[in-house]
Every structure is written in structure tokens, then in C-alpha cells.
Motif scaffolding. Sequence first.
Motif, PDB file in Angstrom:
ATOM      1  N   PRO A 150       0.824  -1.214   0.000  1.00  0.00           N
ATOM      2  CA  PRO A 150       0.000   0.000   0.000  1.00  0.00           C
ATOM      3  C   PRO A 150       0.856   1.261   0.000  1.00  0.00           C
ATOM      4  CG  PRO A 150       0.066  -0.949   2.187  1.00  0.00           C
ATOM      5  CD  PRO A 150       0.755  -1.939   1.281  1.00  0.00           C
ATOM      6  N   PRO A 151       0.259   2.424  -0.298  1.00  0.00           N
ATOM      7  CA  PRO A 151       1.016   3.685  -0.240  1.00  0.00           C
ATOM      8  C   PRO A 151       1.394   4.041   1.191  1.00  0.00           C
ATOM      9  CG  PRO A 151      -1.307   4.100  -0.652  1.00  0.00           C
ATOM     10  CD  PRO A 151      -1.115   2.622  -0.757  1.00  0.00           C
ATOM     11  N   VAL A 152       2.204   5.099   1.305  1.00  0.00           N
ATOM     12  CA  VAL A 152       2.768   5.458   2.604  1.00  0.00           C
ATOM     13  C   VAL A 152       1.693   5.744   3.631  1.00  0.00           C
ATOM     14  CG1 VAL A 152       4.218   7.133   3.805  1.00  0.00           C
ATOM     15  CG2 VAL A 152       4.872   6.330   1.537  1.00  0.00           C
ATOM     16  N   LYS A 153       0.650   6.461   3.253  1.00  0.00           N
ATOM     17  CA  LYS A 153      -0.375   6.838   4.237  1.00  0.00           C
ATOM     18  C   LYS A 153      -1.161   5.635   4.744  1.00  0.00           C
ATOM     19  CE  LYS A 153      -3.785   8.071   0.675  1.00  0.00           C
ATOM     20  NZ  LYS A 153      -4.642   9.186   0.167  1.00  0.00           N
ATOM     21  N   GLN A 154      -1.025   4.471   4.083  1.00  0.00           N
ATOM     22  CA  GLN A 154      -1.658   3.240   4.542  1.00  0.00           C
ATOM     23  C   GLN A 154      -0.609   2.176   4.872  1.00  0.00           C
ATOM     24  OE1 GLN A 154      -4.283   2.139   1.353  1.00  0.00           O
ATOM     25  NE2 GLN A 154      -5.595   3.946   1.583  1.00  0.00           N
ATOM     26  N   ALA A 155       0.560   2.612   5.340  1.00  0.00           N
ATOM     27  CA  ALA A 155       1.671   1.703   5.619  1.00  0.00           C
ATOM     28  C   ALA A 155       1.268   0.636   6.630  1.00  0.00           C
ATOM     29  CB  ALA A 155       2.869   2.491   6.145  1.00  0.00           C
ATOM     30  N   ILE A 156       1.795  -0.566   6.435  1.00  0.00           N
ATOM     31  CA  ILE A 156       1.505  -1.707   7.305  1.00  0.00           C
ATOM     32  C   ILE A 156       2.519  -1.732   8.437  1.00  0.00           C
ATOM     33  CG2 ILE A 156       1.289  -4.214   7.421  1.00  0.00           C
ATOM     34  CD1 ILE A 156       0.687  -4.172   4.417  1.00  0.00           C
ATOM     35  N   ALA A 157       2.040  -1.851   9.673  1.00  0.00           N
ATOM     36  CA  ALA A 157       2.915  -1.941  10.845  1.00  0.00           C
ATOM     37  C   ALA A 157       3.268  -3.407  11.088  1.00  0.00           C
ATOM     38  CB  ALA A 157       2.236  -1.336  12.059  1.00  0.00           C
ATOM     39  N   GLY A 161       6.889   0.323  15.603  1.00  0.00           N
ATOM     40  CA  GLY A 161       7.953   1.165  15.060  1.00  0.00           C
ATOM     41  C   GLY A 161       8.520   0.687  13.745  1.00  0.00           C
ATOM     42  N   VAL A 162       7.974  -0.384  13.160  1.00  0.00           N
ATOM     43  CA  VAL A 162       8.447  -0.927  11.884  1.00  0.00           C
ATOM     44  C   VAL A 162       7.284  -0.894  10.890  1.00  0.00           C
ATOM     45  CG1 VAL A 162       9.463  -2.883  10.673  1.00  0.00           C
ATOM     46  CG2 VAL A 162      10.122  -2.405  13.040  1.00  0.00           C
ATOM     47  N   PHE A 163       7.436  -0.107   9.811  1.00  0.00           N
ATOM     48  CA  PHE A 163       6.369   0.055   8.829  1.00  0.00           C
ATOM     49  C   PHE A 163       6.895  -0.307   7.441  1.00  0.00           C
ATOM     50  CE2 PHE A 163       5.463   2.957  12.292  1.00  0.00           C
ATOM     51  CZ  PHE A 163       4.102   2.796  12.497  1.00  0.00           C
TER      52      PHE A 163
END
Length: 390
Positions: A150-157, A161-163
Motif C-alpha cells: 500500500p502507499p505510505v499513508k496506509q503503511a503496514i505496521a 515502530g516498523v512500517f
Amino acid sequence: MSTSGFSGLFLLRDRRIREVAYQVVCIAAVVAIGWYLFQNAAANLARQDIATGFDYLSREAGFIISETPIDYQPSDSYGRALLVGLLNTLTVALLAIVLGTVVGTLVGIARLSKNPLLSRLMLAYVEALRNVPLLLYLFLWYSAIIFTLPPVKQAIALLPGVFVSNSGLVVPAIVWHSGFWTVIAAIAAGVVAAFAWRTVATRRRIATGKAVPGWPVSLTLLVLPFVIAIAVFDIRFEFDWPELGRFRLTGGAHLKPEFVALLLGLTLSASATVAEIVRSGILAIGKGQREAAQALGLSSGRTMRLVILPQALRVIVPPLTNIYVTTFKNSSLAIAIGYPDLVMVSNTIMNQTGQAMEPIALFMLVYLGLSLATSLLMNWYNARVALQGR
């Protein structure tokens, strides 16, 4: 016949002297041919008014490098740009070697599992990675990161602290205000001290037959220099944790898709071959060793760690050298996905300066030096393991 001529013929009867003489003649011939080719190329370039030499290294580079482990600006020299490319190559190759060795060892042990499902899954893992060219996997991982995540604004955690997103991987970072090299020196001193103690403890245990404290003392020696450095010197740092905002990620260290794809490709490729090497090394140890360890009451895990793997190292280490050297050389495929390694930076310099021989010669020497250094280190370790085995 003169006395000097007779003495020369007499010396050539010695096999060792003949071997040295043949090597000297071969080296001299190679140097002479290389010098002739260099002079011929330099003369042809001079006739076409093409500059030669390494004076270009001090000129302004004028181009941007997307990933820079050290401070770099387009106003810096070509020499610093090459240094950035070299450090990028070393970073990704060394990380791939460490991770590939760890993953490959686990996969190799799992290949020998009595669980048929686990064993066959690991077999499929090894065969899939060994029988497809690495370049295709680099394209696959890079495309998967760019088009699947996904794009940055929907980054997966993945972890706190790790995306991960299509812009790469963001992890917590350490921001150093002072004392970075002091900490590096303390860590190096701890590693040396722990390694030295393990060597002394092993020799004393073999000589006396008595138990000698091993891991507790080694761990103390490993940590103690770092603790002393923190207590005595002015060392200041802080952790920079990534935070996911409404539109972007802030903070932390940003690992771009090119780096992640290259690291993933090199690691998985190396781990598949390491797994087969580890498996063959374990199978080379007689079943009697395992049976003797089990008779002493050792668990399967302790048997593997204390009995099987130490003996298997004599079989495992020599082919590992080739894997490590190959990993360094395979890192040059980074140019295919746009990671700014030594080859890509050198290619940019060639396009700007019009000089091809010098940049090519430089990165050839770098890869040769890395290969020789790796071989020397692994040969030293192999000799040490073989000595302990005897």
C-alpha cells in the motif's frame, strides 16, 4: 660452461626453485602484456583527444545519489561519490551474508527434520531459489514492493515502530550526538576479548579435562567495554521512532525499495545454497557421534549445537567462502533496479566524464580486493577449525 651458468642449472634442478621461477615468469608475462595493452589504449585515446588518468576524481560530481551512508552533496568530488557507492555495496553485501548464513543454517537443519511436511517445504524453498536466476528475483521483489504494497499513508505496521509500504521499509533509528566511534571501539574490544576468552577456555578444558566457565565470562567480557564507555565518556544518543501521520511517515530510518529488494534477493539466494552446504556438512558426520551424544543424555538441540555442527564446520566452511565471494559479486546486479552501488555510481561517472577505463579498473580492483580479503579471512578460519578438529 661458466661457473654462474653451471650454478643456475644446478638451482633449477630443485623442484621448489623451479616452481617459484615459473610463477615469476608467468607474472612478468602477464604484467608485460597488461602494460602493453594499457599503453596502446592510452595512445589511441590520446589521438582521439579523450582525457586519461585519475585527475577526474577531484572534480565536482554534480549528480545526486539517492542513498548515502555518509554525508554527500552534488558539489562533492567524484572520489567521494565512488566512496558512497562502495559503502552502499559493502552495506548490502555484508548484511546479505550475515542474514543468508543464519537463514541458510536454519533451513539446512530443517531439511533434515523427521517431519516430512517441514522437510519438503524446505526442499521446495531451496529448489525454487537455486534454479531461478537472481536477476529475475530482483525484478520480482522490486515489483512486489512497488505495485503490491500500500502507499505510505496506509503503511503496514509489521512490528511496533516498523512500517512497510511501497516506498520501502521504515525502522527505528539511533541518532548520535557524540561518542559514536568510542562505542564502535568498545564493541570491537568486547568482541576481541570474548573471542580470546573462548579460545583460552577451550584450550584449558582440553588440556585439563575440567569444566571452565565459558559463555557467562564471554558475555561479560562482550558487554563490559560498552558499559565502561557509557559510564566514562561523553556518549549521547537517542532513539528516533517512526510515526505514521495522516499522509506520511516521520522519523526513523527509511530503507528504500531498491535496497530492500536487493537485500531480500541476495539474502534468499545465498541462504538456499548455504542450506545445502549445511545439510551436506551435517550428513558428513557419522551417526555414531549423534548416538554417543544421546547416550550421554544430551537433547537433540544440544547434540546439534555442541557435537554435530562443530565437527561439520570442517566440511561447511570451505564452500561457504565461495558463497560469500559470489554474494559480493552478485551485488553488482543492483544497477538493474536502480540501487546506487559502486557499479551504478561508476557508470554515471563514465557517462559524465567520457572516461571508461579508469572507473572500470577501479571497481574491478575493489571487487578483486573484496574477494581476496574474504578468501583470506575464511581460509584463516578454516585452518583454525581444522586444527581444532585434529
